[in-house]
Design a protein around this motif. Structure first.
Motif, PDB file in Angstrom:
ATOM      1  N   SER A  63     -24.229  29.970 -59.418  1.00  0.00           N
ATOM      2  CA  SER A  63     -24.068  30.478 -58.051  1.00  0.00           C
ATOM      3  C   SER A  63     -22.672  30.195 -57.523  1.00  0.00           C
ATOM      4  CB  SER A  63     -25.118  29.842 -57.128  1.00  0.00           C
ATOM      5  OG  SER A  63     -26.432  30.114 -57.584  1.00  0.00           O
ATOM      6  N   LEU A  64     -22.190  28.977 -57.740  1.00  0.00           N
ATOM      7  CA  LEU A  64     -20.864  28.603 -57.247  1.00  0.00           C
ATOM      8  C   LEU A  64     -19.777  29.441 -57.918  1.00  0.00           C
ATOM      9  CD1 LEU A  64     -19.228  26.684 -55.466  1.00  0.00           C
ATOM     10  CD2 LEU A  64     -19.158  25.071 -57.395  1.00  0.00           C
ATOM     11  N   ALA A  65     -19.862  29.576 -59.249  1.00  0.00           N
ATOM     12  CA  ALA A  65     -18.863  30.364 -59.974  1.00  0.00           C
ATOM     13  C   ALA A  65     -18.883  31.822 -59.520  1.00  0.00           C
ATOM     14  CB  ALA A  65     -19.118  30.269 -61.474  1.00  0.00           C
ATOM     15  N   PHE A  66     -20.076  32.360 -59.298  1.00  0.00           N
ATOM     16  CA  PHE A  66     -20.183  33.756 -58.866  1.00  0.00           C
ATOM     17  C   PHE A  66     -19.482  33.971 -57.531  1.00  0.00           C
ATOM     18  CE2 PHE A  66     -22.244  37.054 -56.373  1.00  0.00           C
ATOM     19  CZ  PHE A  66     -22.231  38.134 -57.237  1.00  0.00           C
ATOM     20  N   PHE A  67     -19.772  33.135 -56.545  1.00  0.00           N
ATOM     21  CA  PHE A  67     -19.227  33.368 -55.209  1.00  0.00           C
ATOM     22  C   PHE A  67     -17.727  33.076 -55.150  1.00  0.00           C
ATOM     23  CE2 PHE A  67     -23.739  33.035 -53.924  1.00  0.00           C
ATOM     24  CZ  PHE A  67     -23.817  34.230 -53.216  1.00  0.00           C
ATOM     25  N   ILE A  68     -17.247  32.115 -55.928  1.00  0.00           N
ATOM     26  CA  ILE A  68     -15.798  31.867 -55.969  1.00  0.00           C
ATOM     27  C   ILE A  68     -15.084  33.068 -56.589  1.00  0.00           C
ATOM     28  CG2 ILE A  68     -13.979  30.489 -57.041  1.00  0.00           C
ATOM     29  CD1 ILE A  68     -15.777  28.057 -56.771  1.00  0.00           C
ATOM     30  N   ALA A  69     -15.592  33.534 -57.743  1.00  0.00           N
ATOM     31  CA  ALA A  69     -14.952  34.650 -58.432  1.00  0.00           C
ATOM     32  C   ALA A  69     -14.980  35.916 -57.583  1.00  0.00           C
ATOM     33  CB  ALA A  69     -15.633  34.899 -59.780  1.00  0.00           C
ATOM     34  N   TYR A  70     -16.096  36.171 -56.916  1.00  0.00           N
ATOM     35  CA  TYR A  70     -16.200  37.394 -56.135  1.00  0.00           C
ATOM     36  C   TYR A  70     -15.443  37.289 -54.815  1.00  0.00           C
ATOM     37  CZ  TYR A  70     -19.125  39.963 -59.315  1.00  0.00           C
ATOM     38  OH  TYR A  70     -19.564  40.673 -60.392  1.00  0.00           O
ATOM     39  N   GLY A  71     -15.228  36.077 -54.331  1.00  0.00           N
ATOM     40  CA  GLY A  71     -14.340  35.908 -53.184  1.00  0.00           C
ATOM     41  C   GLY A  71     -12.910  36.275 -53.543  1.00  0.00           C
ATOM     42  N   VAL A  72     -12.470  35.844 -54.730  1.00  0.00           N
ATOM     43  CA  VAL A  72     -11.132  36.211 -55.213  1.00  0.00           C
ATOM     44  C   VAL A  72     -11.051  37.717 -55.463  1.00  0.00           C
ATOM     45  CG1 VAL A  72      -9.459  35.896 -57.079  1.00  0.00           C
ATOM     46  CG2 VAL A  72     -10.765  33.931 -56.226  1.00  0.00           C
ATOM     47  N   LEU A  73     -12.105  38.280 -56.047  1.00  0.00           N
ATOM     48  CA  LEU A  73     -12.138  39.721 -56.320  1.00  0.00           C
ATOM     49  C   LEU A  73     -12.065  40.525 -55.019  1.00  0.00           C
ATOM     50  CD1 LEU A  73     -12.501  42.032 -58.386  1.00  0.00           C
ATOM     51  CD2 LEU A  73     -14.975  41.749 -58.125  1.00  0.00           C
ATOM     52  N   TYR A  74     -12.753  40.066 -53.996  1.00  0.00           N
ATOM     53  CA  TYR A  74     -12.709  40.730 -52.690  1.00  0.00           C
ATOM     54  C   TYR A  74     -11.286  40.736 -52.131  1.00  0.00           C
ATOM     55  CZ  TYR A  74     -13.073  41.065 -47.596  1.00  0.00           C
ATOM     56  OH  TYR A  74     -12.870  41.399 -46.290  1.00  0.00           O
ATOM     57  N   LEU A  75     -10.617  39.589 -52.174  1.00  0.00           N
ATOM     58  CA  LEU A  75      -9.248  39.506 -51.655  1.00  0.00           C
ATOM     59  C   LEU A  75      -8.295  40.370 -52.475  1.00  0.00           C
ATOM     60  CD1 LEU A  75      -9.051  35.668 -50.917  1.00  0.00           C
ATOM     61  CD2 LEU A  75      -9.343  37.526 -49.268  1.00  0.00           C
ATOM     62  N   LEU A  76      -8.487  40.374 -53.806  1.00  0.00           N
ATOM     63  CA  LEU A  76      -7.654  41.207 -54.672  1.00  0.00           C
ATOM     64  C   LEU A  76      -7.837  42.692 -54.347  1.00  0.00           C
ATOM     65  CD1 LEU A  76      -5.840  41.632 -57.193  1.00  0.00           C
ATOM     66  CD2 LEU A  76      -7.943  41.592 -58.572  1.00  0.00           C
ATOM     67  N   THR A  77      -9.083  43.108 -54.196  1.00  0.00           N
ATOM     68  CA  THR A  77      -9.375  44.517 -53.904  1.00  0.00           C
ATOM     69  C   THR A  77      -8.832  44.915 -52.540  1.00  0.00           C
ATOM     70  OG1 THR A  77     -11.399  44.327 -55.217  1.00  0.00           O
ATOM     71  CG2 THR A  77     -11.214  46.237 -53.772  1.00  0.00           C
ATOM     72  N   LEU A  78      -8.992  44.038 -51.570  1.00  0.00           N
ATOM     73  CA  LEU A  78      -8.477  44.325 -50.232  1.00  0.00           C
ATOM     74  C   LEU A  78      -6.959  44.439 -50.252  1.00  0.00           C
ATOM     75  CD1 LEU A  78     -10.043  44.735 -47.597  1.00  0.00           C
ATOM     76  CD2 LEU A  78      -9.477  42.374 -46.986  1.00  0.00           C
ATOM     77  N   GLY A  79      -6.314  43.552 -51.014  1.00  0.00           N
ATOM     78  CA  GLY A  79      -4.859  43.610 -51.123  1.00  0.00           C
ATOM     79  C   GLY A  79      -4.382  44.897 -51.782  1.00  0.00           C
ATOM     80  N   ILE A  80      -5.077  45.332 -52.847  1.00  0.00           N
ATOM     81  CA  ILE A  80      -4.711  46.577 -53.528  1.00  0.00           C
ATOM     82  C   ILE A  80      -4.898  47.774 -52.608  1.00  0.00           C
ATOM     83  CG2 ILE A  80      -5.409  48.156 -55.376  1.00  0.00           C
ATOM     84  CD1 ILE A  80      -6.023  45.693 -57.088  1.00  0.00           C
ATOM     85  N   SER A  81      -6.018  47.805 -51.892  1.00  0.00           N
ATOM     86  CA  SER A  81      -6.294  48.949 -51.013  1.00  0.00           C
ATOM     87  C   SER A  81      -5.261  49.047 -49.895  1.00  0.00           C
ATOM     88  CB  SER A  81      -7.711  48.841 -50.440  1.00  0.00           C
ATOM     89  OG  SER A  81      -7.833  47.702 -49.604  1.00  0.00           O
ATOM     90  N   ARG A  82      -4.803  47.914 -49.394  1.00  0.00           N
ATOM     91  CA  ARG A  82      -3.799  47.950 -48.328  1.00  0.00           C
ATOM     92  C   ARG A  82      -2.424  48.297 -48.886  1.00  0.00           C
ATOM     93  NH1 ARG A  82      -5.813  42.680 -44.748  1.00  0.00           N
ATOM     94  NH2 ARG A  82      -7.670  43.738 -43.880  1.00  0.00           N
ATOM     95  N   ALA A  83      -2.136  47.823 -50.100  1.00  0.00           N
ATOM     96  CA  ALA A  83      -0.858  48.170 -50.727  1.00  0.00           C
ATOM     97  C   ALA A  83      -0.767  49.668 -51.001  1.00  0.00           C
ATOM     98  CB  ALA A  83      -0.686  47.384 -52.025  1.00  0.00           C
ATOM     99  N   LEU A  84      -1.920  50.300 -51.283  1.00  0.00           N
ATOM    100  CA  LEU A  84      -1.959  51.731 -51.533  1.00  0.00           C
ATOM    101  C   LEU A  84      -2.116  52.549 -50.252  1.00  0.00           C
ATOM    102  CD1 LEU A  84      -4.255  51.785 -54.711  1.00  0.00           C
ATOM    103  CD2 LEU A  84      -1.763  52.049 -54.619  1.00  0.00           C
ATOM    104  N   HIS A  85      -2.209  51.851 -49.105  1.00  0.00           N
ATOM    105  CA  HIS A  85      -2.347  52.497 -47.795  1.00  0.00           C
ATOM    106  C   HIS A  85      -3.580  53.410 -47.746  1.00  0.00           C
ATOM    107  CE1 HIS A  85       1.611  50.967 -46.783  1.00  0.00           C
ATOM    108  NE2 HIS A  85       2.107  51.534 -47.893  1.00  0.00           N
ATOM    109  N   LEU A  86      -4.689  52.901 -48.289  1.00  0.00           N
ATOM    110  CA  LEU A  86      -5.927  53.668 -48.257  1.00  0.00           C
ATOM    111  C   LEU A  86      -6.499  53.675 -46.849  1.00  0.00           C
ATOM    112  CD1 LEU A  86      -7.711  52.383 -51.509  1.00  0.00           C
ATOM    113  CD2 LEU A  86      -6.280  54.421 -51.232  1.00  0.00           C
TER     114      LEU A  86
END
Length: 314
Positions: A63-86
């Motif tokens: 559970s801990l590994a899942f939520f840590i990894a997906y928290g990082v994935l969320y921030l990465l995805t949000l950063g990519i979407s903003r960099a692409l001006h979606l």
């Protein structure tokens, strides 16, 4: 290679059968989905938790590994979407595609075929964690509502109560052995087990039917080929970035080999069908998300064998 084929081919066969049935007959998929969510999946979770031989460290670590990894994935995805001006709707869809894995329809049977009962029990923990993410935090992000409101919605779903009931009955049996004798004498556990066993094939058939009823992402309204850049990006984040991140986090947390294998495999699943339903209900680009579900599911039958090989399944 034999293990890879014996894992992927049976799942692909049942999904294809669901696709064929979905194309040939006009079936009521929403009713089948409700049957799964409110009856079959809770029975499966209750049965798995009641019979599981998991220790507390595995549940906590996964559970801990899942939520840590997906928290990082969320921030990465949000950063990519903003960099692409979606646009805001496309940002929501990309986050949903990246962070909502199909850990139920595909993940559970894959884990069972690849790692047996022990892997299946661990996959169930990841499935519940992903359900908390999807149904608990998902509406808050997509709709913009409060976290408390989203969690209240989550607690209405029976799968969490099934989880608590399965673990609670095991604990009560340990304190009061006659209760266990009564359950076994009346064969209540066998009845729930039988009901739960119906869940996995129904989930796979539902996935195939959903693909059959979704528009092909590579075709336009007139059948002309169109650019798939957004769907490919979402599929990359879901099929490649997610298992890579969970693998790194799992190593950092020193998960056991089997825990790590199951966590990575569950994170390598395609975009969940529920991602489309969540986006349609709470906000985002539903058409792009549906295309991502179909495309990532097709690509998953190429990438999942590679992930299995990466985690040591030969």
């Amino acid at each position: 290679m034999q293990v890879l084929l014996s894992t992927v081919i049976p799942v692909g066969l049942i999904v294809f059968l669901g696709f064929y049935v979905g194309k040939r007959f006009d079936l009521d998929l929403p009713t089948l989905s409700r049957l799964s969510i409110y009856v079959l999946v809770p029975a499966l979770i209750f049965d798995a938790m009641y019979r599981a031989q998991l220790n507390g460290s595995s549940v906590l670590g996964l559970s801990l590994a899942f939520f840590i990894a997906y928290g990082v994935l969320y921030l990465l995805t949000l950063g990519i979407s903003r960099a692409l001006h979606l646009s805001r709707d496309l940002q929501k869809s990309l986050v949903a595609m990246a962070t909502f894995p199909n850990s139920g329809n595909m993940g559970l049977p894959m884990a069972q075929l690849a790692f047996g009962v022990a892997g299946y029990e661990r996959a169930m923990v990841v499935f519940v964690a992903s359900s908390v993410l999807m149904f608990g935090l998902g509406p808050a992000f997509l709709k913009g509502g409060g976290l408390l409101q989203s969690l209240t919605f989550t607690l209405r779903l029976p799968l969490f109560w099934a989880l608590a009931a399965g673990l609670g009955l095991r604990a009560l049996e340990a304190l009061f052995p006659p209760l266990g004798e009564f359950v076994r004498a009346t064969k209540l556990d066998q009845g729930v087990h039988l009901l739960g066993q119906a869940c996995i094939p129904v989930l796979l058939l539902s996935l195939g039917m959903q693909i059959a009823q979704s528009p092909l992402p590579w075709s336009g309204p007139l059948g002309t080929a169109r650019v798939l850049a957004f769907e490919l990006l979402g599929s990359f984040l879901r099929l490649i970035a997610a298992p890579t991140l969970t693998y790194g986090v799992g190593l950092l947390l020193r998960l056991s080999p089997l825990d790590l294998q199951v966590l990575v495999l569950q994170s390598a699943m395609s975009v969940a069908v529920n991602a489309f339903m969540m986006v349609r209900e709470f906000g985002g680009d539903a058409k792009k998300t549906a295309g991502g579900v179909v495309l990532s599911t097709v690509l998953a039958f190429v990438t999942i064998p590679l992930v299995l090989w990466m985690v040591g399944v030969r």
